[in-house]
Scaffold this motif. Structure first.
Motif, short mmCIF file in Angstrom:
data_model
loop_
_atom_site.label_atom_id
_atom_site.label_comp_id
_atom_site.label_asym_id
_atom_site.label_seq_id
_atom_site.Cartn_x
_atom_site.Cartn_y
_atom_site.Cartn_z
N GLU A 174 1.19 -1.46 0.16
CA GLU A 174 -0.20 -0.12 -0.11
C GLU A 174 1.18 1.15 -0.04
OE1 GLU A 174 -1.60 -3.26 1.53
OE2 GLU A 174 -0.34 -2.54 1.83
N VAL A 175 2.03 1.33 0.58
CA VAL A 175 3.02 1.89 0.91
C VAL A 175 3.76 2.72 -0.41
CG1 VAL A 175 5.27 3.56 1.72
CG2 VAL A 175 3.17 2.13 3.26
N LEU A 176 3.97 1.43 -1.10
CA LEU A 176 4.74 0.92 -2.34
C LEU A 176 3.78 2.62 -3.84
CD1 LEU A 176 7.01 0.54 -4.96
CD2 LEU A 176 5.19 -1.55 -4.85
N HIS A 177 2.07 1.94 -3.69
CA HIS A 177 1.54 2.46 -4.06
C HIS A 177 1.27 4.08 -4.03
CE1 HIS A 177 0.21 -1.75 -5.67
NE2 HIS A 177 0.59 -1.69 -6.31
N VAL A 178 0.86 4.22 -2.95
CA VAL A 178 0.77 5.78 -2.91
C VAL A 178 2.26 6.72 -2.89
CG1 VAL A 178 0.61 7.39 -0.74
CG2 VAL A 178 -0.61 4.84 -0.56
N ALA A 179 3.45 6.00 -2.43
CA ALA A 179 4.69 6.59 -2.87
C ALA A 179 4.55 6.39 -4.36
CB ALA A 179 5.56 6.54 -2.19
N VAL A 180 4.45 6.55 -4.79
CA VAL A 180 4.83 6.21 -6.84
C VAL A 180 2.94 6.84 -7.21
CG1 VAL A 180 6.41 4.38 -7.02
CG2 VAL A 180 3.23 3.92 -7.10
N LEU A 181 2.33 6.99 -6.69
CA LEU A 181 0.94 7.78 -7.14
C LEU A 181 0.51 6.89 -8.25
CD1 LEU A 181 1.28 11.45 -7.25
CD2 LEU A 181 0.56 9.97 -5.33
N ARG A 182 0.07 5.16 -8.12
CA ARG A 182 -0.31 4.41 -9.19
C ARG A 182 -0.95 3.51 -8.27
NH1 ARG A 182 3.99 7.38 -10.85
NH2 ARG A 182 4.05 7.55 -13.32
N TRP A 183 -2.17 3.00 -9.20
CA TRP A 183 -3.39 2.02 -9.05
C TRP A 183 -2.62 1.23 -8.71
CZ3 TRP A 183 -7.40 3.58 -6.03
CH2 TRP A 183 -7.93 5.06 -6.95
N PRO A 184 -2.90 0.27 -8.05
CA PRO A 184 -2.19 -1.61 -8.76
C PRO A 184 -2.66 -1.88 -9.43
CG PRO A 184 -3.72 -0.91 -6.43
CD PRO A 184 -3.35 0.67 -7.12
N LEU A 185 -1.75 -2.74 -9.80
CA LEU A 185 -2.55 -3.49 -11.05
C LEU A 185 -4.30 -4.24 -11.51
CD1 LEU A 185 -1.66 -3.59 -14.36
CD2 LEU A 185 -0.40 -6.57 -13.55
N GLU A 186 -4.21 -4.29 -10.00
CA GLU A 186 -5.12 -5.36 -10.10
C GLU A 186 -7.44 -4.47 -10.12
OE1 GLU A 186 -2.92 -7.05 -6.96
OE2 GLU A 186 -3.35 -5.59 -7.81
N VAL A 187 -6.79 -3.20 -9.98
CA VAL A 187 -7.59 -1.94 -10.23
C VAL A 187 -7.95 -2.26 -12.04
CG1 VAL A 187 -8.13 0.52 -10.29
CG2 VAL A 187 -7.16 -0.59 -8.31
N ALA A 188 -7.44 -2.60 -12.60
CA ALA A 188 -7.10 -2.19 -14.03
C ALA A 188 -8.12 -3.61 -14.58
CB ALA A 188 -6.22 -2.69 -15.08
N VAL A 189 -8.18 -4.92 -13.66
CA VAL A 189 -9.21 -5.90 -13.89
C VAL A 189 -10.48 -5.43 -13.56
CG1 VAL A 189 -9.61 -8.23 -13.05
CG2 VAL A 189 -6.64 -7.41 -13.60
N ALA A 190 -10.25 -5.45 -11.38
CA ALA A 190 -11.70 -4.35 -11.73
C ALA A 190 -12.55 -4.05 -12.45
CB ALA A 190 -11.12 -3.64 -10.14
N LYS A 191 -11.59 -2.67 -13.01
CA LYS A 191 -12.25 -2.39 -14.35
C LYS A 191 -12.93 -2.49 -15.25
CE LYS A 191 -9.82 2.35 -12.62
NZ LYS A 191 -9.44 3.93 -13.50
N ALA A 192 -12.25 -3.54 -15.52
CA ALA A 192 -12.55 -4.46 -16.98
C ALA A 192 -13.66 -4.95 -16.31
CB ALA A 192 -11.72 -4.88 -17.37
N THR A 193 -13.77 -5.38 -15.15
CA THR A 193 -14.89 -6.58 -14.64
C THR A 193 -16.22 -5.58 -14.65
OG1 THR A 193 -13.45 -8.24 -13.24
CG2 THR A 193 -16.05 -7.64 -13.07
N TRP A 194 -15.82 -4.26 -14.15
CA TRP A 194 -16.83 -3.73 -13.91
C TRP A 194 -17.85 -2.87 -15.57
CZ3 TRP A 194 -18.34 1.53 -15.84
CH2 TRP A 194 -19.45 2.08 -15.15
N ARG A 195 -17.15 -2.72 -16.48
CA ARG A 195 -17.12 -3.09 -17.57
C ARG A 195 -17.94 -3.93 -17.93
NH1 ARG A 195 -12.36 0.11 -18.21
NH2 ARG A 195 -11.46 -1.99 -19.07
N TYR A 196 -17.62 -4.84 -17.91
CA TYR A 196 -17.98 -6.03 -18.63
C TYR A 196 -19.33 -6.53 -17.98
CZ TYR A 196 -18.34 -11.44 -19.79
OH TYR A 196 -18.80 -12.13 -20.81
N TYR A 197 -19.79 -6.40 -16.62
CA TYR A 197 -20.49 -6.26 -16.20
C TYR A 197 -22.20 -5.77 -16.46
CZ TYR A 197 -19.55 -11.30 -15.03
OH TYR A 197 -18.21 -12.38 -14.74
N LYS A 198 -21.68 -4.92 -16.41
CA LYS A 198 -22.29 -3.27 -16.27
C LYS A 198 -24.06 -3.56 -16.73
CE LYS A 198 -22.06 1.93 -16.71
NZ LYS A 198 -22.79 2.29 -17.99
#
Length: 198
Positions: free
Chosen positions: A174-198
């Motif tokens: 969590e500290v790593l992602h906050v420090a580099v101001l980048r979302w975890p890669l899992e967020v891309a999967v979550a977004k793809a999931t949301w678009r698919y089932y929307k």
């Protein structure tokens, strides 16, 4: 349906469903004066040895193949996930290796410059893969645990961030992602999931 430029992949769990999807796709193409390249179009049936050498979809006959290259990824009729994720991991690793060589030659040590280059040469492989293939994997049931192959790609992504920023393994993710101001890669999967089932 997976769509990328003029490449289309139609996915179905049965021949009847595939025929219905194909008819709808063909009607769309006709209405918009587009054509389906029949010589380039192939059919693949996962885990069913009883299918013959061809398949009839609403009067159009296509060759049934055991392997097919789509977006640079060799798919096979076993329905296995290894070829796709292996290709993605290899592409990302190759991009990261090239980036490290480039940084070594030019001696760029500024963290933000390194991260921007990482986004361009490595992260694009991984996020594109997640956005493109997540719906397929959701249908196939391969996103059930954190130890999934997508999870392994996320680990690869985090490892690259740590190397470029010099953050030690004991620093929390969590500290790593906050420090580099980048979302975890899992967020891309979550977004793809949301678009698919929307």
């Amino acid at each position: 349906m997976l769509l990328f430029a003029d490449d289309v992949l139609l996915l179905a769990l049965s021949r009847a469903t595939l025929s219905a999807i194909y008819i709808a796709f063909r009607s769309f193409c006709t209405a918009h004066r587009l054509t389906i390249s029949k010589p380039k179009t192939k059919a693949m049936v996962a885990r069913d040895a009883s299918v013959g050498n061809s398949i009839d979809l609403a009067g159009d006959v296509y060759e049934v193949v055991s392997t097919f290259r789509y977006l640079g990824v060799m798919l096979d009729s076993t329905g296995g996930t290894a070829p796709i994720l292996g290709h993605i991991a290899t592409s990302a690793a190759r991009g990261f290796g090239g980036l490290c060589d480039f940084l070594g030659v030019h001696g760029w040590s500024t963290v933000w410059t390194r991260l921007v280059l990482y986004d361009v040469y490595v992260r694009t492989h991984l996020t594109f893969a997640c956005a493109t293939w997540a719906p397929y994997y959701l249908e196939m049931g391969h996103l059930e645990s954190r130890d999934s192959q997508f999870g392994k790609l996320a680990n690869q992504y985090r490892r690259g961030l740590r190397i470029l920023t010099g953050m030690r393994p004991e620093v929390r993710v969590e500290v790593l992602h906050v420090a580099v101001l980048r979302w975890p890669l899992e967020v891309a999967v979550a977004k793809a999931t949301w678009r698919y089932y929307k």
